[in-house]
Design an enzyme around this catalytic site. Structure first.
Site, mmCIF file in Angstrom:
data_model
loop_
_atom_site.group_PDB
_atom_site.id
_atom_site.type_symbol
_atom_site.label_atom_id
_atom_site.label_comp_id
_atom_site.label_asym_id
_atom_site.label_seq_id
_atom_site.Cartn_x
_atom_site.Cartn_y
_atom_site.Cartn_z
ATOM 1 N N THR A 33 4.856 2.130 -2.208
ATOM 2 C CA THR A 33 3.974 3.011 -1.806
ATOM 3 C C THR A 33 2.748 2.720 -1.362
ATOM 4 O O THR A 33 2.219 0.768 -1.152
ATOM 5 C CB THR A 33 2.738 3.828 -2.546
ATOM 6 O OG1 THR A 33 1.947 2.170 -3.996
ATOM 7 C CG2 THR A 33 3.985 3.733 -4.129
ATOM 8 N N GLY A 34 2.578 3.418 -0.035
ATOM 9 C CA GLY A 34 1.745 2.929 1.109
ATOM 10 C C GLY A 34 1.926 1.902 2.155
ATOM 11 O O GLY A 34 0.613 1.371 2.500
ATOM 12 N N ALA A 35 2.449 2.210 2.068
ATOM 13 C CA ALA A 35 3.356 1.150 3.517
ATOM 14 C C ALA A 35 3.023 1.469 4.683
ATOM 15 O O ALA A 35 3.950 0.418 5.561
ATOM 16 C CB ALA A 35 5.662 1.524 3.775
ATOM 17 N N SER A 37 0.370 0.915 6.106
ATOM 18 C CA SER A 37 -1.102 -0.025 6.539
ATOM 19 C C SER A 37 -1.296 -1.250 5.531
ATOM 20 O O SER A 37 -0.760 -1.127 4.889
ATOM 21 C CB SER A 37 -2.095 0.838 6.213
ATOM 22 O OG SER A 37 -3.606 0.789 6.674
ATOM 23 N N GLY A 38 -1.638 -1.839 6.584
ATOM 24 C CA GLY A 38 -2.222 -3.494 5.597
ATOM 25 C C GLY A 38 -0.921 -3.648 4.537
ATOM 26 O O GLY A 38 -0.145 -4.236 4.868
ATOM 27 N N TYR A 188 -14.771 1.502 -8.277
ATOM 28 C CA TYR A 188 -12.965 1.227 -8.042
ATOM 29 C C TYR A 188 -12.939 0.064 -8.860
ATOM 30 O O TYR A 188 -11.012 -0.159 -8.739
ATOM 31 C CB TYR A 188 -13.233 0.218 -6.186
ATOM 32 C CG TYR A 188 -12.062 -0.577 -5.673
ATOM 33 C CD1 TYR A 188 -11.496 -0.063 -5.405
ATOM 34 C CD2 TYR A 188 -12.241 -1.879 -5.346
ATOM 35 C CE1 TYR A 188 -9.905 -0.215 -4.086
ATOM 36 C CE2 TYR A 188 -11.057 -2.561 -5.114
ATOM 37 C CZ TYR A 188 -10.260 -2.013 -4.202
ATOM 38 O OH TYR A 188 -9.446 -2.328 -3.856
#
Ligand SMILES: NC(=O)c1ccc[n+]([C@@H]2O[C@H](COP(=O)([O-])OP(=O)(O)OC[C@H]3O[C@@H](n4cnc5c(N)ncnc54)[C@H](OP(=O)(O)O)[C@@H]3O)[C@@H](O)[C@H]2O)c1
Length: 311
Positions: A33-35, A37-38, A188
């Site tokens: 997931t979230g591939a 960026s970063g 967070y």
């Protein structure tokens, strides 16, 4: 040599030489997931380099398509993209069902997508956004993909957590930060504690199934996290904090190690500072909180996944 007490060991671990692996993942399917960026982007690259088919769950189709082109060009890797805004659990649940339908066997799931907000924001579902994206969305996705992970056993779940779970902040009677002052680092921290506690619980529940859970801090690395905030914060993040951060390629290397290293086969339920096993902060973890956050997350996930909830 141990120079610091357990609770500060993470400082020393962050400076240690990390483990690496040359293990291949040919023929394996890895969901990230979230591939775009970063940490997620670097993980996708490293897994593709090791021969994996990379299935990306992202919110931005254009960015995802650029990553796909890159993986194909540089590593001749097969990849696929599913779209979901992880602030909306109905979208996550739909994507989980689509992925589960298309890939009966999933060897690795990397729960990585995350956000950091200086100001309190709620998702369209009404959850505090950091908690919604980092914890609830990952929980829903994981719950929907468990049968596919079991079918591929031995399989691995990697939760990209953070040393910032040490900031505390998880309160079951105020998950939304509506009753107390919103403290960004603790919001967070709360999401990361929820992810950590449910990850530890999941590892226990999956014992014997061949699916292992690895919870990790990806290193303090230079990414886009926090860059959705105000100008001052972006300036601080980029020009000041950025000076002390590492290249996120180290995170990709660490995720690959946890995903592939043969010496970790069958090991489950540990926290890693990148690749070094470490004790998470005992003062933010309690059996009661673990039970309560699990029950809460399960209720939420069941309400979106219905019969597809399978833990
Ligand atoms: N950077 C660090 O030093 C550090 C330290 C500890 C832990 N972490 C953890 O590492 C993970 C990755 O963060 P990062 O530092 O790599 O940050 P990043 O560069 O901002 O990447 C975050 C990824 O998550 C995706 N994402 C964010 N909100 C989303 C949403 N609503 N729906 C779908 N995808 C969404 C982003 O998509 P877009 O590309 O579309 O924005 C991006 O792909 C997070 O869980 C973070 O907490 C990072």
């Amino acid at each position: 040599m141990k120079l610091l007490p357990d609770e500060l060991q993470y400082i020393q671990n962050g400076l240690k030489k990390q483990n690496r692996s040359d293990a291949r993942l040919d023929g394996k399917t890895c969901v990230v997931t979230g591939a775009t960026s970063g940490v997620g982007y670097q993980s996708a690259r490293r897994l593709a380099q090791a021969g994996a088919r990379v299935v990306m769950l992202c919110r931005n189709a254009e960015k995802a398509s650029l990553v796909q082109d890159e993986l194909s060009r540089e590593y001749q890797a097969e990849s696929d993209v599913f779209i979901a805004d992880m602030r909306e659990l109905a979208q996550v649940s739909r994507a989980a069902k689509q992925i589960a339908g298309k890939y009966p066997k999933i060897n690795v799931l990397v729960n990585n997508a995350g956000v950091f907000n200086r100001r309190r924001r709620l998702t369209p579902d009404g959850h505090e956004e950091i908690f919604g994206v980092i914890h609830l969305a990952a929980f829903v996705l994981t719950a929907g993909l468990i049968p596919n992970l079991k079918a591929a056993a031995p399989a691995r779940i990697i939760d990209v957590n953070s040393e910032e779970h040490r900031f505390g902040g998880l309160k079951m009677n105020d998950l939304n930060w509506s009753k107390r002052l919103y403290i960004p680092l603790q919001a967070y921290g709360a999401a990361k504690i929820a992810q950590l506690l449910t990850g530890l619980e999941l590892a226990g529940r999956l014992r014997g199934s061949g699916v292992s859970v690895y919870i990790m801090h990806p290193g303090a690395v230079r990414t886009n996290i926090g860059m959705n905030n105000d100008f001052l914060y972006r300036f601080y993040n980029h020009y000041i904090l950025g000076l002390f951060l590492k290249d996120p390629a180290v995170s990709g290397e660490a995720v690959h190690y946890l995903a592939a290293a043969p010496e970790l086969q069958g090991v489950t339920g540990n926290f890693y500072n990148q690749t070094i096993e470490e004790k998470p902060a005992s003062y933010v973890l309690s059996e009661r909180l673990r039970r309560e956050i699990w029950d809460y997350s399960e209720t939420v996930a069941r309400s979106y996944l219905g019969d597809a909830y399978d833990i």
